[in-house]
Design an enzyme around this catalytic site. Sequence first.
Site, PDB file in Angstrom:
ATOM      1  N   SER A 228       0.843  -1.198   0.000  1.00 29.81           N
ATOM      2  CA  SER A 228       0.000   0.000   0.000  1.00 29.81           C
ATOM      3  C   SER A 228       0.873   1.240   0.000  1.00 29.81           C
ATOM      4  CB  SER A 228      -0.895   0.020   1.239  1.00 29.81           C
ATOM      5  OG  SER A 228      -0.130   0.332   2.400  1.00 29.81           O
ATOM      6  N   ASP A 229       0.330   2.346  -0.510  1.00 32.61           N
ATOM      7  CA  ASP A 229       0.962   3.622  -0.232  1.00 32.61           C
ATOM      8  C   ASP A 229       0.865   3.832   1.274  1.00 32.61           C
ATOM      9  OD1 ASP A 229       2.171   6.088  -0.437  1.00 32.61           O
ATOM     10  OD2 ASP A 229       0.860   6.804  -2.035  1.00 32.61           O
ATOM     11  N   TRP A 230       1.721   4.664   1.819  1.00 31.72           N
ATOM     12  CA  TRP A 230       1.827   4.797   3.274  1.00 31.72           C
ATOM     13  C   TRP A 230       0.519   5.389   3.838  1.00 31.72           C
ATOM     14  CZ3 TRP A 230       5.338   2.232   1.309  1.00 31.72           C
ATOM     15  CH2 TRP A 230       6.444   1.758   1.996  1.00 31.72           C
TER      16      TRP A 230
END
Length: 803
Positions: A228-230
């Site tokens: 995932s993106d952060w």
Amino acid sequence: MLNNQKIIEQLTLAEKAALTTGQSTWQTYAVADKIPAIFMADGPHGLRKQTGATDHLGLNASEPATCFPTAATLANSWDENLIGQVGAALGNEARALDVQVVLGPGLNIKRNPRCGRDFEYYSEDPYLAGKMGAAMIRGIQSTGTFASPKHFAANNQEYRRMASNSLIDERTLRELYLTNFEIAVKEGKPRVLMSAYNEINGIYAHENKYLLEDILRKEWGFKGFVVSDWGGDNDHVAAVQNGGNLAMPTLGANGPLEIIQAVKSGELAEETLNQRVDELLTQILQSTAGKNTQQQVDWSHQHQVAHKAAAESIVLLKNKAATLPLADTTKVALIGDFAKQPRYQGAGSSLVNAQQVENMVATAVDQPITFIGYEQGYQRNGIVDHELSAAAVALANKSDVAVICAGLDEISESEGLDRTDLKLPDNQVELINTLAQTSTPIIVVLSAGSVIEMPWLDKVAAVVHGYLGGEAGASAMWDVLIGKQNPSGKLAETHPLTYEDVPFGKEYPTTQRDVYYKEGPFVGYRYYTTAEKPVRFPFGFGLSYTTFAYSDLHVASSGVTAMVKNTGEREGNEVVQLYIGKSDSQLIRPRRELKGFTKVHLAPGEAKQINIRFDDKAFRYFDVTSNSWQVEAGTYDILIGASVDDIRLRGTIVEAGQNVAPALNLVHYRKADLSQVTLADFSALYGQTLPAVKTEIGQQLAINSTIAEMRYAKNWLARQVYRYLKHALAKSEATGKPDLNLLFIYNMPFRAIAKMTNGQVSLDMVNAILRMVNGHFWSGLTRLINHYFKNRKQNKVWQKEMS
């Protein structure tokens, strides 16, 4: 049979669940004697490894690293081999710092030139973006370091990026916003891929089975893992169920416990969890983690690579009366704050702690020109300073030419913040206009990561766009100015005359949850060429110090050949571009689309035959009825050009395929007359009813409502918090340095409070906060306190169990 069946059989349910989340901000979980942790670091154009206080916005310090040109710059080279060299240099640096995964390259399409993160992306065209991205991936991974292209997919604005829903018709999604990733995945074979923050047609990217399983893995053959993106993990169980392998940063005990509970309740099959763990382990065990493969960095070599990449990517936009290159001993004045304090990279998570940053003033002494002096010329913050301007004019009057270094400051292009316009600061424009009134020829050197309006273009002798050239951009620019380097860069994006020419520009960025991609396939040059709308500089444009002639086009079933000759007096490189169109198409489609390119080096008078092959993307379109790629039968226009508007050779070819019924009766779309497109037209193109929008005081906020939506909260205290944030943001923006932390908080959804706090806040706590916001303050506060202590105990137990 799983690839890592024996290891997985030895893992407990808790260990498998733990592997689906990070152990810290940048590292995955390690399992003693079985599985090492891998370290991930930002790195689209230079490594940002944080070893102290960590953040994902580039606010805290990171290890020294080489700052290469940004993706927007590199794309102007149209040179896959060059970008591969940058990737290899970046990968070697990662090896030296014991980083296993470089979080890049950025592949998103430049849907609108105001996107604050366009400097991190290659192009408005998916074919070019995909080819550049694949080259970068191959370069990085040639060193044993893994690349993680991002953000998959349709992540095209910074405002509300964690809580927006990209509504795109299926053909446009597949042809524009996924083709770039398809090329990068199939040709680059990345070991990791980062999902986007946003929803695509109502489903968050990190839990989107259609994207992650059906397309990415089954159709494209992706063998890596999806991170995932952060803070981009929405429903952790749904993510694991539908193809997401790893949620970052750490979720503390919360994420793993959600997985454990879901498996025990039967909501998540353990076989599915095993599959996600297997996909992750295959990459971790093949990585450099725990193998003591660190090496020394040759900083001189790295700087040379950065220099070469910058020099090959510079675009010459205007050169009246052959003002450039500068003759030896020419008296040159340098003007502009950027000449001494260079703008060479963007802001946000890609911020590199560069150690060998050059500037135009310091490197002027190494050039064969006569450097007569430097004047600041303007205030970087946009404030008009007549004394600085007067000093600049005085210096210009003493010179043969005046080089003014202009552009956008760091905060103008940043993660988390979209641009307000496409203009240079007013004080810079005023200075250019003032200098143009002197008798001295004016050369404008631009530093910016994206498009700039140029109403002053006719008043200056030359314009050279260096984009964001990285730490060696200054010496690279001098190479072009003095003729040591013949400029060969070509624009990877269209420069419109004004922002008013950008379709649906007034609606960007969309401030509500649902983002209507109303332009359909008509993004960038696809719109301007089809609508026959004039632009300042077309896609693929770039001048040279020599000239090239095209001839002898031959079109065969396999591709095209043509002769290109250098008709000037200097050696140089020419980017030959292949466009394909179908003037009698029954589909809604652009007049022409890039389908191939090659870069050829020619000595004066030399001619070479170029060959561009047709690939599987040359004639295809996505048929939504059969959910497959098809070819429309008939005659196609084969166009060879020096830009999308400068077509030098024309031919045709007849392709077998299927007969296509006429498109929906969407006349405005067929003509690319987007100013006449209605919401009903878009709904018909989209193929389903558009969701309703509700924004009113007292509405119930949900876990994916943004903090900014507290302006509509039922609780008055929540509305006061909104007003405070709004005031604080306005105050920081007035200083010219918007607070990125405040901006991130303002635009993030409530769920991110749990996803971005390393497990210190649970989703139960967030739901209690929402109860308070929605008008049940005291009962919500009671629940918040109870869940706080429950979460703290839960984390302690979990840490003890996993230690």
